[in-house]
Design an enzyme around this catalytic site. Structure first.
Site, PDB file in Angstrom:
ATOM      1  N   HIS A  56      -4.702  15.427   3.675  1.00 51.13           N
ATOM      2  CA  HIS A  56      -4.432  14.815   4.978  1.00 51.13           C
ATOM      3  C   HIS A  56      -4.054  15.874   6.013  1.00 51.13           C
ATOM      4  O   HIS A  56      -4.595  15.888   7.128  1.00 51.13           O
ATOM      5  CB  HIS A  56      -3.302  13.797   4.868  1.00 51.13           C
ATOM      6  CG  HIS A  56      -2.784  13.339   6.192  1.00 51.13           C
ATOM      7  ND1 HIS A  56      -3.479  12.470   7.006  1.00 51.13           N
ATOM      8  CD2 HIS A  56      -1.642  13.650   6.870  1.00 51.13           C
ATOM      9  CE1 HIS A  56      -2.801  12.260   8.124  1.00 51.13           C
ATOM     10  NE2 HIS A  56      -1.678  12.970   8.060  1.00 51.13           N
ATOM     11  N   HIS A  73      -5.608  16.875  10.018  1.00 50.10           N
ATOM     12  CA  HIS A  73      -5.000  17.453  11.218  1.00 50.10           C
ATOM     13  C   HIS A  73      -5.652  18.763  11.660  1.00 50.10           C
ATOM     14  O   HIS A  73      -5.872  18.972  12.860  1.00 50.10           O
ATOM     15  CB  HIS A  73      -3.503  17.640  11.021  1.00 50.10           C
ATOM     16  CG  HIS A  73      -2.720  16.383  11.166  1.00 50.10           C
ATOM     17  ND1 HIS A  73      -2.450  15.816  12.393  1.00 50.10           N
ATOM     18  CD2 HIS A  73      -2.174  15.559  10.240  1.00 50.10           C
ATOM     19  CE1 HIS A  73      -1.757  14.702  12.222  1.00 50.10           C
ATOM     20  NE2 HIS A  73      -1.579  14.522  10.924  1.00 50.10           N
ATOM     21  N   GLU A  84      -3.113  10.010  15.296  1.00 51.08           N
ATOM     22  CA  GLU A  84      -3.216   9.657  13.875  1.00 51.08           C
ATOM     23  C   GLU A  84      -4.299   8.602  13.631  1.00 51.08           C
ATOM     24  O   GLU A  84      -5.064   8.717  12.678  1.00 51.08           O
ATOM     25  CB  GLU A  84      -1.867   9.133  13.337  1.00 51.08           C
ATOM     26  CG  GLU A  84      -0.815  10.204  13.116  1.00 51.08           C
ATOM     27  CD  GLU A  84      -1.066  11.070  11.882  1.00 51.08           C
ATOM     28  OE1 GLU A  84      -2.087  10.870  11.196  1.00 51.08           O
ATOM     29  OE2 GLU A  84      -0.243  11.954  11.626  1.00 51.08           O
ATOM     30  N   SER A 121      -8.846  11.632   7.331  1.00 51.93           N
ATOM     31  CA  SER A 121      -8.474  12.090   5.991  1.00 51.93           C
ATOM     32  C   SER A 121      -8.424  10.973   4.966  1.00 51.93           C
ATOM     33  O   SER A 121      -8.086  11.213   3.814  1.00 51.93           O
ATOM     34  CB  SER A 121      -7.105  12.780   6.039  1.00 51.93           C
ATOM     35  OG  SER A 121      -6.103  11.873   6.475  1.00 51.93           O
TER      36      SER A 121
END
Length: 298
Positions: free
Chosen positions: A162, A167, A208, A227
């Site tokens: 993730h 990111h 997000e 992700s």
């Protein structure tokens, strides 16, 4: 409302120095003693890290490397279909390895020439003020552990897949990296927990779990979607609402389920303009000005 603590297994250190990661009862690795010991050891390395020292390297096992290879290959295929052009271009420029888990200093080496961001280790939960605040220095706190091998395409908590595939692929975009930096600057101005939570909720529904319209398609740019092998499919079934920071900062939601409501921007330009203006001007009075009254998802 969003509580980042719910996303991470708590990490404790005893007086004798022993570090324990407390996995939930339904975690895929909770009954695997070797995995639990592994998580404890990786968390201890992060807790021992001091800013300015070399980033600790994790000697990943063949089993962990295989999890990365599986997840990396499957997510790459999903990104070609569902990720927005801004992210796909940034990820291509970043060129994360698919054959091995990159160490955090390797991620930093790839990111710095693109946007100046660097990664530092985190054992688990990083307090919101520290986590978001570090963006002002273009620093990202990242976990180093990998999800359990029994579920290579699923994790109940943020892991290196993730933090890095999600990111870093996003932060490799200069425009998104600038937004992160603006978030960090905003945190430096905030004094109240209410304002900090409001900022965190807007971040949740944008960087997000944000989606954007590209022609006739809805594509994702949020790291949580990028992700997640499961959620990157499911977001197409969510109810879409226009980009609205007042609603993003007040809507009630459940982080343990696929998000039923997402906020869709009309373009990356709109994301940059609307979110950039919000984060650049946010202060402790912003929630009240925007009518901070949490309400449930409808």
């Amino acid at each position: 409302m969003f509580s980042e603590a719910q996303l991470y297994s708590p990490v404790t250190r005893e007086r004798d120095g022993d570090v324990t990661v407390h996995l939930s009862s339904d975690h895929p690795g909770v009954n695997d003693e070797a995995y639990r010991a592994r998580r404890n050891a990786i968390a201890a390395m992060a807790l021992d890290y001091t800013v300015g020292n070399p980033i600790p390297h994790v000697d990943y096992t063949d089993e962990e490397q295989q999890v990365w290879r599986i997840a990396s290959a499957e997510l790459a295929r999903k990104h070609e279909i569902y990720a927005c052009g801004e992210v796909r271009e940034a990820a291509a420029n970043l060129a994360l390895p698919r054959d091995h888990i990159p160490q955090l200093d390797e991620v930093s080496m790839l990111l710095r020439p693109l946007t100046g961001f660097s990664y530092v280790p985190a054992a688990g939960l990083v307090p919101l003020r520290e986590f978001f605040g570090s963006f002002a220095e273009r620093t990202f706190h990242s976990t180093q552990y990998i999800r359990h091998h029994s579920a290579p395409l699923y994790t109940p908590e943020p892991d290196a897949i993730h933090e890095i595939i999600g990111h870093a692929s996003q932060i490799a975009s200069p425009r998104f990296a600038a937004l992160y930096e603006t978030v960090g600057a905003a945190v430096g101005r905030l004094q109240t927990q209410t304002a900090l939570k409001f900022l965190a909720d807007v971040f949740w529904f944008s960087l997000e779990f944000g989606v954007v319209r590209e022609g006739d398609e809805i594509r994702c740019y949020g790291a949580g979607l990028l992700s997640s092998y499961g959620e990157i499919d499911e977001f197409r079934h969510a109810r879409l609402r226009p980009l609205d920071v007042a609603e993003m900062g007040t809507i009630d939601y459940d982080i343990t389920h696929y998000q039923p409501v997402l906020f869709c921007a009309e373009s990356v330009d709109q994301i940059v303009d609307v979110l950039g203006e919000f984060f650049a001007t946010m202060d402790d009075e912003t929630p009240a000005r925007l009518g901070h009254r949490p309400h449930p998802v409808a």
